[in-house]
Design a protein around this motif. Structure first.
Motif, PDB file in Angstrom:
ATOM      1  N   ASP A   1      16.251  -7.887   3.232  1.00  8.54           N
ATOM      2  CA  ASP A   1      16.225  -6.441   3.482  1.00  8.54           C
ATOM      3  C   ASP A   1      17.517  -5.910   4.095  1.00  8.54           C
ATOM      4  O   ASP A   1      17.501  -4.894   4.803  1.00  8.54           O
ATOM      5  N   CYS A   2      18.608  -6.590   3.833  1.00 13.41           N
ATOM      6  CA  CYS A   2      19.904  -6.167   4.360  1.00 13.41           C
ATOM      7  C   CYS A   2      20.468  -5.058   3.470  1.00 13.41           C
ATOM      8  O   CYS A   2      20.774  -5.288   2.301  1.00 13.41           O
TER       9      CYS A   2
ATOM     10  N   PRO B   1       0.827  -1.207   0.000  1.00  8.78           N
ATOM     11  CA  PRO B   1       0.000   0.000   0.000  1.00  8.78           C
ATOM     12  C   PRO B   1       0.861   1.257   0.000  1.00  8.78           C
ATOM     13  O   PRO B   1       1.943   1.285   0.587  1.00  8.78           O
ATOM     14  N   VAL B   2       0.379   2.297  -0.636  1.00  5.94           N
ATOM     15  CA  VAL B   2       1.106   3.566  -0.685  1.00  5.94           C
ATOM     16  C   VAL B   2       1.372   4.083   0.722  1.00  5.94           C
ATOM     17  O   VAL B   2       2.444   4.628   1.004  1.00  5.94           O
ATOM     18  N   ARG B   3       0.432   3.900   1.630  1.00  8.59           N
ATOM     19  CA  ARG B   3       0.650   4.403   3.000  1.00  8.59           C
ATOM     20  C   ARG B   3       1.766   3.634   3.707  1.00  8.59           C
ATOM     21  O   ARG B   3       2.424   4.173   4.599  1.00  8.59           O
ATOM     22  N   ALA B   4       2.021   2.380   3.312  1.00  9.26           N
ATOM     23  CA  ALA B   4       3.148   1.641   3.870  1.00  9.26           C
ATOM     24  C   ALA B   4       4.460   2.217   3.367  1.00  9.26           C
ATOM     25  O   ALA B   4       5.429   2.352   4.125  1.00  9.26           O
ATOM     26  N   ALA B   5       4.502   2.564   2.072  1.00 11.28           N
ATOM     27  CA  ALA B   5       5.710   3.191   1.526  1.00 11.28           C
ATOM     28  C   ALA B   5       5.977   4.525   2.223  1.00 11.28           C
ATOM     29  O   ALA B   5       7.133   4.861   2.527  1.00 11.28           O
ATOM     30  N   ARG B   6       4.925   5.276   2.500  1.00 11.39           N
ATOM     31  CA  ARG B   6       5.077   6.543   3.214  1.00 11.39           C
ATOM     32  C   ARG B   6       5.540   6.309   4.647  1.00 11.39           C
ATOM     33  O   ARG B   6       6.300   7.114   5.203  1.00 11.39           O
ATOM     34  N   ASP B   7       5.094   5.210   5.243  1.00 14.28           N
ATOM     35  CA  ASP B   7       5.522   4.849   6.590  1.00 14.28           C
ATOM     36  C   ASP B   7       7.029   4.590   6.607  1.00 14.28           C
ATOM     37  O   ASP B   7       7.742   5.001   7.534  1.00 14.28           O
ATOM     38  N   MET B   8       7.542   3.938   5.565  1.00 16.57           N
ATOM     39  CA  MET B   8       8.982   3.713   5.452  1.00 16.57           C
ATOM     40  C   MET B   8       9.741   5.025   5.346  1.00 16.57           C
ATOM     41  O   MET B   8      10.802   5.209   5.958  1.00 16.57           O
ATOM     42  N   VAL B   9       9.211   5.940   4.540  1.00 13.85           N
ATOM     43  CA  VAL B   9       9.858   7.237   4.362  1.00 13.85           C
ATOM     44  C   VAL B   9       9.923   7.977   5.693  1.00 13.85           C
ATOM     45  O   VAL B   9      10.952   8.546   6.064  1.00 13.85           O
ATOM     46  N   ALA B  10       8.808   7.987   6.435  1.00 16.34           N
ATOM     47  CA  ALA B  10       8.778   8.651   7.740  1.00 16.34           C
ATOM     48  C   ALA B  10       9.780   8.027   8.694  1.00 16.34           C
ATOM     49  O   ALA B  10      10.477   8.738   9.437  1.00 16.34           O
ATOM     50  N   TRP B  11       9.878   6.699   8.681  1.00 14.74           N
ATOM     51  CA  TRP B  11      10.848   6.000   9.538  1.00 14.74           C
ATOM     52  C   TRP B  11      12.275   6.433   9.201  1.00 14.74           C
ATOM     53  O   TRP B  11      13.082   6.684  10.087  1.00 14.74           O
ATOM     54  N   ALA B  12      12.576   6.527   7.920  1.00 10.01           N
ATOM     55  CA  ALA B  12      13.937   6.871   7.502  1.00 10.01           C
ATOM     56  C   ALA B  12      14.323   8.288   7.901  1.00 10.01           C
ATOM     57  O   ALA B  12      15.512   8.586   8.090  1.00 10.01           O
ATOM     58  N   HIS B  13      13.339   9.158   8.057  1.00 12.96           N
ATOM     59  CA  HIS B  13      13.613  10.559   8.349  1.00 12.96           C
ATOM     60  C   HIS B  13      13.408  10.947   9.822  1.00 12.96           C
ATOM     61  O   HIS B  13      13.577  12.110  10.166  1.00 12.96           O
ATOM     62  N   ASP B  14      13.052   9.973  10.682  1.00 10.02           N
ATOM     63  CA  ASP B  14      12.715  10.348  12.056  1.00 10.02           C
ATOM     64  C   ASP B  14      13.929  10.594  12.951  1.00 10.02           C
ATOM     65  O   ASP B  14      13.793  11.035  14.101  1.00 10.02           O
ATOM     66  N   GLY B  15      15.135  10.261  12.453  1.00 11.70           N
ATOM     67  CA  GLY B  15      16.355  10.559  13.206  1.00 11.70           C
ATOM     68  C   GLY B  15      16.686   9.599  14.318  1.00 11.70           C
ATOM     69  O   GLY B  15      17.664   9.809  15.041  1.00 11.70           O
ATOM     70  N   ARG B  16      15.910   8.545  14.477  1.00  9.68           N
ATOM     71  CA  ARG B  16      16.144   7.600  15.571  1.00  9.68           C
ATOM     72  C   ARG B  16      16.729   6.302  15.027  1.00  9.68           C
ATOM     73  O   ARG B  16      16.175   5.704  14.109  1.00  9.68           O
ATOM     74  N   GLU B  17      17.845   5.872  15.608  1.00 10.29           N
ATOM     75  CA  GLU B  17      18.437   4.586  15.255  1.00 10.29           C
ATOM     76  C   GLU B  17      18.050   3.576  16.337  1.00 10.29           C
ATOM     77  O   GLU B  17      18.206   3.831  17.526  1.00 10.29           O
ATOM     78  N   THR B  18      17.524   2.428  15.926  1.00 12.91           N
ATOM     79  CA  THR B  18      17.060   1.406  16.862  1.00 12.91           C
ATOM     80  C   THR B  18      17.846   0.114  16.637  1.00 12.91           C
ATOM     81  O   THR B  18      18.442  -0.095  15.575  1.00 12.91           O
ATOM     82  N   PRO B  19      17.842  -0.792  17.629  1.00 15.66           N
ATOM     83  CA  PRO B  19      18.510  -2.077  17.435  1.00 15.66           C
ATOM     84  C   PRO B  19      17.988  -2.831  16.216  1.00 15.66           C
ATOM     85  O   PRO B  19      18.762  -3.437  15.480  1.00 15.66           O
ATOM     86  N   ALA B  20      16.671  -2.797  16.005  1.00 15.19           N
ATOM     87  CA  ALA B  20      16.094  -3.475  14.838  1.00 15.19           C
ATOM     88  C   ALA B  20      16.621  -2.861  13.555  1.00 15.19           C
ATOM     89  O   ALA B  20      17.004  -3.564  12.613  1.00 15.19           O
ATOM     90  N   GLY B  21      16.671  -1.537  13.512  1.00 15.71           N
ATOM     91  CA  GLY B  21      17.170  -0.861  12.329  1.00 15.71           C
ATOM     92  C   GLY B  21      18.634  -1.156  12.066  1.00 15.71           C
ATOM     93  O   GLY B  21      19.033  -1.409  10.928  1.00 15.71           O
ATOM     94  N   ARG B  22      19.453  -1.150  13.126  1.00 15.51           N
ATOM     95  CA  ARG B  22      20.884  -1.401  12.954  1.00 15.51           C
ATOM     96  C   ARG B  22      21.148  -2.843  12.521  1.00 15.51           C
ATOM     97  O   ARG B  22      22.129  -3.120  11.832  1.00 15.51           O
ATOM     98  N   ARG B  23      20.301  -3.746  12.907  1.00 13.06           N
ATOM     99  CA  ARG B  23      20.464  -5.140  12.490  1.00 13.06           C
ATOM    100  C   ARG B  23      20.329  -5.269  10.971  1.00 13.06           C
ATOM    101  O   ARG B  23      20.978  -6.106  10.347  1.00 13.06           O
ATOM    102  N   TYR B  24      19.487  -4.439  10.395  1.00 16.17           N
ATOM    103  CA  TYR B  24      19.286  -4.460   8.943  1.00 16.17           C
ATOM    104  C   TYR B  24      20.196  -3.482   8.208  1.00 16.17           C
ATOM    105  O   TYR B  24      20.442  -3.651   7.022  1.00 16.17           O
TER     106      TYR B  24
END
Length: 240
Positions: free
Chosen positions: A187-188, A93-116
């Protein structure tokens, strides 16, 4: 596209895929070939965001009919080798793609994110071609997938409470994928995940070649920075 997104979102809430009618030539892959394994990662927490993405109301693969028929042909070709396709993402869904964009720009690095994303800041993923604001997945013609060896032990399951190694680590240390070892996890965002990466073993190279060749015989185009991403036809440069 907004109309399709809304209808699909409603359809995916239902527990029975076969009872639904999808618009614009979309189908549930399960209705075309129920033998293809599905592990729709953005419908759960086992992904780089660490939670379900907006719009993923159910873990069902939805694609255009011609894509589903091509995948069925590939599955039939793989069956004598005791292999199966495993779908990781399909229509998005387009809103899922937008959710990814928001995640990438939120400035927060998380353990889940760093794993990928072990080597890059997530803010750099757009510039490096790992995330795009407009997704080929939202057309129903792009898919993420891998191979499963049906003779192997795929019993280990993802444990959200376990601290796994990053996606470039040995398969025994990173999160279990329930699939053949392609050299990285799904998704690595790393050079090692590039389809033609040289930093993988001969067995990992062989599995990537098997997947790419099987997909190519049905007209799918691989995205060079992701061994798992394919489009039909000719949209292989689109990320996510």
């Amino acid at each position: 596209m907004k109309t399709i997104v809304m209808v699909l979102a409603v359809a995916l809430i239902a527990s029975s895929a076969s009872a639904q009618t999808l618009p614009g030539g979309f189908v549930f892959l399960r209705d075309i070939d129920p033998t293809i394994i599905q592990d729709i990662r953005y419908a759960g927490s086992n992904n780089f965001v660490g939670r379900p993405l907006r719009g993923y109301e159910a873990a069902e693969c939805v694609v255009k009919r011609r894509v589903a028929l091509a995948l069925k042909n590939i599955q039939q070709e793989l069956a004598p080798q005791k292999l199966s396709l495993k779908m990781l993402d399909c229509y998005r869904p387009v809103r899922a793609a937008r959710d990814m964009v928001a995640w990438a720009h939120d400035g927060r690095e998380t353990p889940a994110g760093r794993r990928y994303n072990p080597a890059f800041r997530k803010a750099d993923l757009f510039r490096l071609g790992y995330i795009a604001e407009h997704s080929g997945h939202s057309t129903g013609t792009a898919v993420d997938l891998t191979l499963v060896d049906l003779t192997a032990d795929d019993s280990p399951r993802f444990d959200p409470n376990k601290a796994y190694a990053n996606c470039t680590a040995d398969a025994s240390a990173r999160a279990p994928e329930g699939s053949v070892d392609m050299g990285t996890g799904y998704d690595c965002t790393d050079l090692k995940a590039h389809t033609s990466a040289r930093s993988i073993t001969s067995d990992q190279r062989r599995w990537r070649n098997v997947l790419v060749a099987a997909m190519a015989r049905q007209g799918f185009v691989n995205y060079s920075k992701e061994w798992w991403h394919f489009s039909l036809p000719g949209r292989g440069r689109t990320r996510l």
